[in-house]
Every structure is written in structure tokens, then in C-alpha cells.
Motif scaffolding. Sequence first.
Motif, PDB file in Angstrom:
ATOM      1  N   ALA A  47     -25.590  27.091  15.451  1.00  0.00           N
ATOM      2  CA  ALA A  47     -25.304  25.665  15.648  1.00  0.00           C
ATOM      3  C   ALA A  47     -24.100  25.233  14.817  1.00  0.00           C
ATOM      4  N   LEU A  48     -23.970  25.781  13.618  1.00  0.00           N
ATOM      5  CA  LEU A  48     -22.818  25.462  12.773  1.00  0.00           C
ATOM      6  C   LEU A  48     -21.537  25.968  13.420  1.00  0.00           C
ATOM      7  N   SER A  50     -21.093  26.528  16.658  1.00  0.00           N
ATOM      8  CA  SER A  50     -20.876  25.685  17.843  1.00  0.00           C
ATOM      9  C   SER A  50     -20.263  24.349  17.442  1.00  0.00           C
ATOM     10  N   SER A  51     -20.725  23.789  16.337  1.00  0.00           N
ATOM     11  CA  SER A  51     -20.167  22.528  15.840  1.00  0.00           C
ATOM     12  C   SER A  51     -18.701  22.699  15.453  1.00  0.00           C
ATOM     13  N   GLY A  55     -15.797  20.797  17.006  1.00  0.00           N
ATOM     14  CA  GLY A  55     -15.003  20.058  16.026  1.00  0.00           C
ATOM     15  C   GLY A  55     -13.514  20.253  16.225  1.00  0.00           C
ATOM     16  N   PHE A 132     -20.981  20.132   7.686  1.00  0.00           N
ATOM     17  CA  PHE A 132     -20.098  19.803   8.801  1.00  0.00           C
ATOM     18  C   PHE A 132     -18.775  19.234   8.288  1.00  0.00           C
TER      19      PHE A 132
END
Length: 171
Positions: A47-48, A50-51, A55, A132
Amino acid sequence: MHSISMLRGSVFGLLLAVLLYLGTKVVYWLVWRQHLHADHFPGGKFALLSSAIMGVVVHECLHFVAARIVTRGMPVSVSMGFRLSRLLPYVKIAGVMSVWQYRVVAATPFIVLGLLPAAAALLAASPAVSLFSALMMALAASDLLVLIAMRSLSSHDLVEDDPERIGCKRA
């Protein structure tokens, strides 16, 4: 010179990215006495990652929107595209603008995706938002290098995008 070569941007950008990332982690630890790691991110490392990919796209969209706003009514063309050779989106500004306008365009993603979420993360004790924001600040490292390269210019000097390098050149 108010731009940097792709090689220099990559090398120094990576170093600055690491410093920004580690700096965010240190500040979070100093405030909350809690280490940041990918497990704090909902969904973990995938998920990080993908972010981070999303981003990058949002980062370029912010450059695009900022450029459209600060050049409204000027004979400047702002376009967005995707470079397949690097698998990265980009924003192209064709035309002359003042240094203050260029600085606003360059700094917008760092502020919106990095500094503001970092401040919110510190206030709310949110390790996920802090991770993030650290990632987004690291992704904006080359923008900060451009701002550093432009420090000798007056706000009212005129510049245009440098087609060969990262940053701008005098118009």
C-alpha cells in the motif's frame, strides 16, 4: 545556471530524498517517541508503494494546476504528458514567466503533499500520514534542488523551462 543536469539531479536528488525521509522520521520520533516503519501504513509495504506511485501522478498534477493558476492570462502553454522511457508523468511549460511564478509551481507539491501532511501527522500522532508525507517530500527532492539552483535570481527576473535539464533558464 538555474537548472541541473539529469545526472546531478538524480544523484543529489537521491541524497536529499534520503535526508528528507530520515529527517521526517527523526522529527516524528522526537515528538511521539515512536519509530516509523512500513507496518504503520494501512496495507503495509504494498500500500505504501502504491501510494508512492499515485503520489508521483498527483505531484505532477499539482505542478500542472499551479502552473495554470499562476500563468492565467499569459501567453504560456501548460501541458502534461507521460514519458514512457522513464515511466513518469511530466509537466511542460512553454513560455516565459517570472521567477516567483516558477518558484510557486516548483514548490507546490512539496508543500501540499509533504509539509502540510507532515504537520498534520505530528498534530494527530499519525504514523501512516507521517510516512506518506516523508515519501512525498523525498519525491519532491529534485524540485527543491531547482529552487536552490534559482536562489540567486530576483523574483521578477524572467525564466522559461529548460528543455535539456531539470529547472529553468533565463528568458
